[in-house]
Design a protein around this motif. Structure first.
Motif, PDB file in Angstrom:
ATOM      1  N   THR A  40       0.828  -1.209   0.000  1.00 59.63           N
ATOM      2  CA  THR A  40       0.000   0.000   0.000  1.00 59.63           C
ATOM      3  C   THR A  40       0.860   1.257   0.000  1.00 59.63           C
ATOM      4  O   THR A  40       0.556   2.236  -0.692  1.00 59.63           O
ATOM      5  CB  THR A  40      -0.957   0.021   1.203  1.00 59.63           C
ATOM      6  N   TYR A  41       1.945   1.226   0.749  1.00 62.84           N
ATOM      7  CA  TYR A  41       2.839   2.380   0.798  1.00 62.84           C
ATOM      8  C   TYR A  41       3.524   2.605  -0.549  1.00 62.84           C
ATOM      9  O   TYR A  41       3.522   3.712  -1.093  1.00 62.84           O
ATOM     10  CB  TYR A  41       3.885   2.171   1.893  1.00 62.84           C
ATOM     11  N   THR A  42       4.091   1.534  -1.107  1.00 61.86           N
ATOM     12  CA  THR A  42       4.833   1.653  -2.364  1.00 61.86           C
ATOM     13  C   THR A  42       3.916   2.052  -3.512  1.00 61.86           C
ATOM     14  O   THR A  42       4.259   2.918  -4.334  1.00 61.86           O
ATOM     15  CB  THR A  42       5.535   0.321  -2.694  1.00 61.86           C
ATOM     16  N   TYR A  43       2.745   1.438  -3.582  1.00 64.17           N
ATOM     17  CA  TYR A  43       1.813   1.751  -4.670  1.00 64.17           C
ATOM     18  C   TYR A  43       1.316   3.189  -4.561  1.00 64.17           C
ATOM     19  O   TYR A  43       1.220   3.898  -5.572  1.00 64.17           O
ATOM     20  CB  TYR A  43       0.632   0.789  -4.635  1.00 64.17           C
ATOM     21  N   SER A  44       1.005   3.623  -3.356  1.00 59.96           N
ATOM     22  CA  SER A  44       0.514   4.988  -3.169  1.00 59.96           C
ATOM     23  C   SER A  44       1.573   6.016  -3.540  1.00 59.96           C
ATOM     24  O   SER A  44       1.254   7.111  -4.004  1.00 59.96           O
ATOM     25  CB  SER A  44       0.057   5.193  -1.721  1.00 59.96           C
ATOM     26  N   GLN A  45       2.842   5.672  -3.348  1.00 55.62           N
ATOM     27  CA  GLN A  45       3.917   6.576  -3.752  1.00 55.62           C
ATOM     28  C   GLN A  45       4.091   6.599  -5.268  1.00 55.62           C
ATOM     29  O   GLN A  45       4.332   7.655  -5.855  1.00 55.62           O
ATOM     30  CB  GLN A  45       5.236   6.155  -3.100  1.00 55.62           C
ATOM     31  N   SER A  46       3.982   5.424  -5.885  1.00 57.20           N
ATOM     32  CA  SER A  46       4.215   5.340  -7.328  1.00 57.20           C
ATOM     33  C   SER A  46       2.993   5.744  -8.144  1.00 57.20           C
ATOM     34  O   SER A  46       3.106   6.022  -9.339  1.00 57.20           O
ATOM     35  CB  SER A  46       4.637   3.917  -7.712  1.00 57.20           C
ATOM     36  N   THR A  47       1.821   5.763  -7.506  1.00 53.58           N
ATOM     37  CA  THR A  47       0.576   6.141  -8.183  1.00 53.58           C
ATOM     38  C   THR A  47      -0.097   7.242  -7.367  1.00 53.58           C
ATOM     39  O   THR A  47      -1.019   6.982  -6.587  1.00 53.58           O
ATOM     40  CB  THR A  47      -0.364   4.922  -8.316  1.00 53.58           C
ATOM     41  N   PRO A  48       0.364   8.483  -7.505  1.00 48.40           N
ATOM     42  CA  PRO A  48      -0.119   9.582  -6.652  1.00 48.40           C
ATOM     43  C   PRO A  48      -1.620   9.825  -6.712  1.00 48.40           C
ATOM     44  O   PRO A  48      -2.195  10.390  -5.781  1.00 48.40           O
ATOM     45  CB  PRO A  48       0.655  10.799  -7.181  1.00 48.40           C
ATOM     46  N   SER A  49      -2.264   9.387  -7.805  1.00 48.47           N
ATOM     47  CA  SER A  49      -3.703   9.641  -7.936  1.00 48.47           C
ATOM     48  C   SER A  49      -4.547   8.712  -7.069  1.00 48.47           C
ATOM     49  O   SER A  49      -5.748   8.927  -6.903  1.00 48.47           O
ATOM     50  CB  SER A  49      -4.133   9.494  -9.398  1.00 48.47           C
ATOM     51  N   VAL A  50      -3.920   7.661  -6.521  1.00 49.41           N
ATOM     52  CA  VAL A  50      -4.651   6.695  -5.691  1.00 49.41           C
ATOM     53  C   VAL A  50      -3.890   6.459  -4.394  1.00 49.41           C
ATOM     54  O   VAL A  50      -2.684   6.217  -4.403  1.00 49.41           O
ATOM     55  CB  VAL A  50      -4.834   5.342  -6.422  1.00 49.41           C
ATOM     56  N   ARG A  51      -4.611   6.529  -3.299  1.00 47.85           N
ATOM     57  CA  ARG A  51      -4.024   6.157  -2.010  1.00 47.85           C
ATOM     58  C   ARG A  51      -4.715   4.890  -1.523  1.00 47.85           C
ATOM     59  O   ARG A  51      -5.944   4.823  -1.482  1.00 47.85           O
ATOM     60  CB  ARG A  51      -4.198   7.262  -0.976  1.00 47.85           C
ATOM     61  N   VAL A  52      -3.917   3.888  -1.150  1.00 46.64           N
ATOM     62  CA  VAL A  52      -4.452   2.626  -0.646  1.00 46.64           C
ATOM     63  C   VAL A  52      -4.074   2.486   0.821  1.00 46.64           C
ATOM     64  O   VAL A  52      -2.908   2.656   1.195  1.00 46.64           O
ATOM     65  CB  VAL A  52      -3.908   1.418  -1.441  1.00 46.64           C
ATOM     66  N   ASN A  53      -5.059   2.189   1.654  1.00 45.62           N
ATOM     67  CA  ASN A  53      -4.838   1.976   3.087  1.00 45.62           C
ATOM     68  C   ASN A  53      -5.207   0.540   3.449  1.00 45.62           C
ATOM     69  O   ASN A  53      -6.146  -0.028   2.883  1.00 45.62           O
ATOM     70  CB  ASN A  53      -5.711   2.919   3.927  1.00 45.62           C
ATOM     71  N   TYR A  54      -4.479  -0.033   4.396  1.00 47.73           N
ATOM     72  CA  TYR A  54      -4.842  -1.358   4.905  1.00 47.73           C
ATOM     73  C   TYR A  54      -4.626  -1.387   6.407  1.00 47.73           C
ATOM     74  O   TYR A  54      -3.527  -1.118   6.891  1.00 47.73           O
ATOM     75  CB  TYR A  54      -4.015  -2.465   4.255  1.00 47.73           C
ATOM     76  N   GLN A  55      -5.690  -1.727   7.144  1.00 49.15           N
ATOM     77  CA  GLN A  55      -5.616  -1.834   8.597  1.00 49.15           C
ATOM     78  C   GLN A  55      -5.577  -3.303   9.002  1.00 49.15           C
ATOM     79  O   GLN A  55      -6.452  -4.086   8.616  1.00 49.15           O
ATOM     80  CB  GLN A  55      -6.821  -1.167   9.255  1.00 49.15           C
ATOM     81  N   SER A  56      -4.572  -3.664   9.773  1.00 49.74           N
ATOM     82  CA  SER A  56      -4.425  -5.034  10.261  1.00 49.74           C
ATOM     83  C   SER A  56      -5.253  -5.196  11.532  1.00 49.74           C
ATOM     84  O   SER A  56      -4.805  -4.872  12.632  1.00 49.74           O
ATOM     85  CB  SER A  56      -2.944  -5.318  10.540  1.00 49.74           C
TER      86      SER A  56
END
Length: 332
Positions: A40-56
């Motif tokens: 989620t961190y890496t993708y959100s950095q590489s794709t600024p138009s989308v932020r992905v969050n995941y709660q454990s």
């Protein structure tokens, strides 16, 4: 690798939503959390138009949240049957394979020294073997000097997919366990103290001398905890590793698994790790098109670019032929 994914998690928490046109929220299993937080961190950095969050928050809580429509996707290690998916209006697909390991805090015993056969493992968690110098433990470990200490069992306190995998395995190897306890994400444990999520179990085992518990492999590695060698279905004693997890998954017939429901515990093979598990993603059938499109792109990235990070964190990526099935049946 120690604390690598924890560092990523901390960084992910500081990632701003500024500039993001869309946010995808996920929650659930702690079993895959190390790699999910990385993704989620890496993708959100590489794709600024989308932020992905995941709660454990645990598999049980994640399933409840996707059913309540409070998240866009959920993670679970306790898969839903096709009937359960249809009733809840959900779609399910496998994301990763990994291993549940048995961890111990035993003075004088290092990693991969303690051997546990199937009978002994079940009897410890049934509360029938209560001391480390029990004759049955000594018989399996003739070269070890086992201390005369009481055994403290540590298990999950929350509804947990990791517990489902572990208790599913115990149900396969012990008739008594099946009759008295059974398999599930939340069971009535015969003995033991609880820990919240995988980190809670690891923390309890780390601080209690003479304790034994179970957790996902990466958590044990990160916490530098000693892991037991287990007897598999072929009667061989094997150590947990990506190699032995992969050996368990090699014969998985996903094409004939309705709703992608499959449990990989106690698989045949000399090198198979006996407590191998699959972690799944759940999405809603009726989610908005823009959300589904964004999730499709994200999960495609996870399957391809993200597989390198998964392997570094000791998970086994889903094979290419299975990804093709997922594309055709779910991410279409």
């Amino acid at each position: 690798m120690k604390n690598t994914w924890i560092t990523v998690l901390a960084a992910a928490g500081t990632l701003g939503a500024a500039g993001a046109e869309q946010t995808l929220n996920g929650a659930g299993a702690s079993f895959p959390a190390p790699v999910y937080q990385n993704w989620t961190y890496t993708y959100s950095q590489s794709t600024p138009s989308v932020r992905v969050n995941y709660q454990s928050i645990g598999s049980g809580a994640g399933v409840n949240q996707i059913k309540a429509r409070t998240v866009d996707f959920a993670g679970t290690d306790d898969p839903l049957t096709l009937e359960e998916q249809q009733k809840a209006g959900l779609l399910q697909f496998p994301m990763l394979t990994g291993g549940v390991v048995v961890i111990v805090n035993l003075p004088g015993v290092r990693n991969a020294q303690l051997k546990l056969n199937r009978e002994v493992l079940a009897d410890i968690f049934l509360g029938k073997i209560t001391r480390w110098d029990d004759p049955k433990l000594k018989a399996v470990n003739p070269s070890l000097t086992l201390p005369g200490m009481r055994i403290t069992v540590v298990r999950r306190a929350d509804a947990s997919g990791t517990s489902f995998i572990f208790t599913n395995y115990l149900s396969k190897i012990s008739k008594e366990w099946t009759e008295k306890v059974g398999a599930g994400s939340a069971v009535k444990w015969p003995v033991g103290i609880g820990g919240q999520k995988n980190p809670g179990v690891c923390n309890n085992v780390a601080r209690i001398r003479g304790s034994i518990g179970y957790t996902e492999y990466t958590y044990a590695v990160e916490a530098n905890l000693s892991m037991a060698v287990l007897e598999n279905r072929a009667g061989k004693f094997v150590e947990p590793s990506v190699k032995t997890f992969s050996a368990s998954a090699v014969n998985a017939d996903w094409k004939n698994a309705p709703g992608f429901y499959m449990v990989l515990t106690d698989q045949p093979g000399d090198e198979s790790w006996p407590i191998t598990g699959v972690t799944y993603i759940l999405i809603r059938k009726d989610c908005p098109k823009n959300v589904k499109d964004a999730m499709r792109k994200y999960f495609e990235w996870c399957f391809t670019t993200g597989s390198t990070a998964a392997m570094k964190l000791n998970y086994v990526p889903i094979p290419g032929n299975v990804i093709e099935l997922i594309r055709k049946e779910v991410l279409k």
